[in-house]
Design a protein around this motif. Sequence first.
Motif, PDB file in Angstrom:
ATOM      1  N   VAL A  75       5.719  -1.163  12.040  1.00 11.93           N
ATOM      2  CA  VAL A  75       6.918  -1.838  11.524  1.00 11.93           C
ATOM      3  C   VAL A  75       6.517  -3.209  10.976  1.00 11.93           C
ATOM      4  N   PHE A  76       6.987  -3.513   9.766  1.00 13.76           N
ATOM      5  CA  PHE A  76       6.689  -4.806   9.144  1.00 13.76           C
ATOM      6  C   PHE A  76       8.001  -5.554   8.954  1.00 13.76           C
ATOM      7  N   PRO A  98       0.818  -1.225   0.000  1.00 11.55           N
ATOM      8  CA  PRO A  98       0.000   0.000   0.000  1.00 11.55           C
ATOM      9  C   PRO A  98       0.848   1.270   0.000  1.00 11.55           C
ATOM     10  N   ASP A  99       0.354   2.284  -0.697  1.00 13.61           N
ATOM     11  CA  ASP A  99       1.084   3.542  -0.811  1.00 13.61           C
ATOM     12  C   ASP A  99       1.175   4.280   0.521  1.00 13.61           C
ATOM     13  N   ASP A 100       0.198   4.041   1.424  1.00 18.04           N
ATOM     14  CA  ASP A 100       0.219   4.773   2.697  1.00 18.04           C
ATOM     15  C   ASP A 100       1.114   4.118   3.744  1.00 18.04           C
ATOM     16  N   LYS A 101       1.840   3.067   3.362  1.00 14.56           N
ATOM     17  CA  LYS A 101       2.800   2.422   4.269  1.00 14.56           C
ATOM     18  C   LYS A 101       4.223   2.714   3.798  1.00 14.56           C
ATOM     19  N   ASP A 102       5.166   2.608   4.719  1.00 14.58           N
ATOM     20  CA  ASP A 102       6.567   2.753   4.323  1.00 14.58           C
ATOM     21  C   ASP A 102       6.933   1.668   3.320  1.00 14.58           C
ATOM     22  N   PRO A 103       7.723   2.003   2.292  1.00 12.94           N
ATOM     23  CA  PRO A 103       8.072   0.994   1.272  1.00 12.94           C
ATOM     24  C   PRO A 103       8.875  -0.157   1.864  1.00 12.94           C
TER      25      PRO A 103
END
Length: 675
Positions: free
Chosen positions: A496-497, A327-332
Amino acid sequence: MEFSSFVARTNTCGELRSSHLGQEVTLCGWIQYRSESAASVRRILCEAPVESVVRVCGTVISRPPGQENPKMPTGEIEIKVKTAELLNACKKLPFEIKDFVKKTEALRLQYRYLDLRSFQMQYNLRLRSKMVMKMREYLCNLHGFVDIETPTLFKRTPGSTCPATIPVKLITACKGAGLTRDTDREHSSVWRRHTPAPPLSLAQLSSQLLSQEYRCQKPVKNVVLGFDTRKTNAILIKKRNRGAKEFLVPSREPGKFYSLPQSPQQFKQLLMVGGLDRYFQVARCYRDEGSRPDRQPEFTQIDIEMSFVDQTGIQRLVEGLLQYSWPDDKDPLMIPFPSMTFAEALATYGTDKPDTRFGMKIVDISDVFRNTGLRFLRDALAKPQGTVKAIRVHEGAKYLRKDDIEYIRKAAAHHFSQEVLPIFLNAKKNWSSPFAKFIVEEERLELTRLMEIQEEDMVLLTAGEHEKACSLLGKLRLECADLLELRGMVLRDPAVFSFLWVVDFPLFLAKEEHPTELESAHHPFTAPHSSDMHLLYTEPEKVRGQHYDLVLNGNEIGGGSVRIHDAQLQRYILETLLKEDVKLLSHLLQALDHGAPPHGGIALGLDRLVCLVTGAPSIRDVIAFPKSYRGHDLMSNAPDCVSAEELKPYHIHVLWPTDSEEESASATPSKHLSS
């Protein structure tokens, strides 16, 4: 993007901005709030119940000065309504459709069509749709995959239904409690005390079995204890099939059933034989797992298979797929993801799906206590594979209370029948460890150095066989994280992922009920590790498989393997090692004999992945119409009864459970079908 093509509106409510000032618009939707309106539309917009469906036409104007809402994207404008039409009035709602209003999950599932209107459910399902669309684009348009649907009605897979049995160790426990087997049924067994004795309460009898269970070293699984009401000194042990089973679908041929596949595993391998060397599917899968809190009987996976590929190729493909669809709203996402062997994961984190967002790693401190005066540590190290392990809980002495420590110790004793020692650098804090005073200064200093202990830290120490000690500390590591976060410490940042590949799993595991027999750790089609092939015919329990799992924040979100493409090797594993009926897989074995290419694949759990990305508390929050944890559709009351007349074409009649079986089952008794 055009959201209003082909319909009776010009715009959606949420897309209007100050750039639309002066435009004539037609909006359709549900009334969320009511406020004062012009007299001409007041009767419709102000008197209609909340959540009624309306259509309004008007002009986009600026909000009056001071009434702007910078927190809303539409906060600078409003609609000067000219006409309004009530399309459908709403009856009294069972709950308010607002995210801040608390509702029970049962009520949300019962009125799912209302719950879907909430902002969070709209966000979750729309994000899921976007991710799936990006995945299709990446696989099909950029990398030449073919989207192929596979059948839902199939045949039973070997090993998919483990027989209902009682573990040998529980039989030993029953005998140790003075019980003998009275009757044995397909799904239950009654054990009775025949010697003169007062009637046993369930608590007393369970306590006796529990004490016997501890002598067996591991907890008894896959059974449910309950009373047999017709026998005062008897306990009924209801057997459970171990692992997931396949759902059965009756056919019109007597005694013959279809199975709903747990995954398209065989079909995607057959597609590789058929030359469709890059397969992809958003696959609907089915597993009968009983009452599992966060599982679904029907679920969705991103299913992938490739020919002429190795493990590294699959991993790079999946990393690119997730990075592209993120998703664009998450950090790449940063790729490649780190990798760890199964043995490393167990030794470091006590689990094969570690949450690597925080430390608290397991450390082997056996050498520190080789000459210890603590007898139980000395005895543990004297045994084969005996070790002493520990984890350092940073600032545990500062945040954890005495009752927290007691809870941790009792959890270790109850679930693992194993002692865990809390140790603090500050001697004043050693109130929970009577053994701490027996640790000499030299051991204390070496322990401090090895584990980098600081003033407010706590160390949890245990001793025993390597795998068991690591598993215990792995569980306690998560328990400590829960407790610390309850006290205000942030360990697992939801933003954080942390992805991790876990590789080099054992190819086989010993069966719990029959330890001398083997079962597949993954599935029977996984290829052995090339460097372990020589062990396959002599020590198969030591063979590693070409199996890989993808873990995200302590959750397994994907698993796959390089497959066996040699028919002779596949037959040997099925027939000789796993003792399976190869007739059930004759079609696959024949296909492998007709020029099957080397191939491998993976399946990503879409529900779990989207659940973690959105931060939803349950996978049910990212599925439009999920089942309850017991597998029920609370909205339509499925599953439901059917008449005997409807069952006739399938040659089926229902056998209702006996009173004792019914009491030991869940609130809704299971039915047994006979064909």
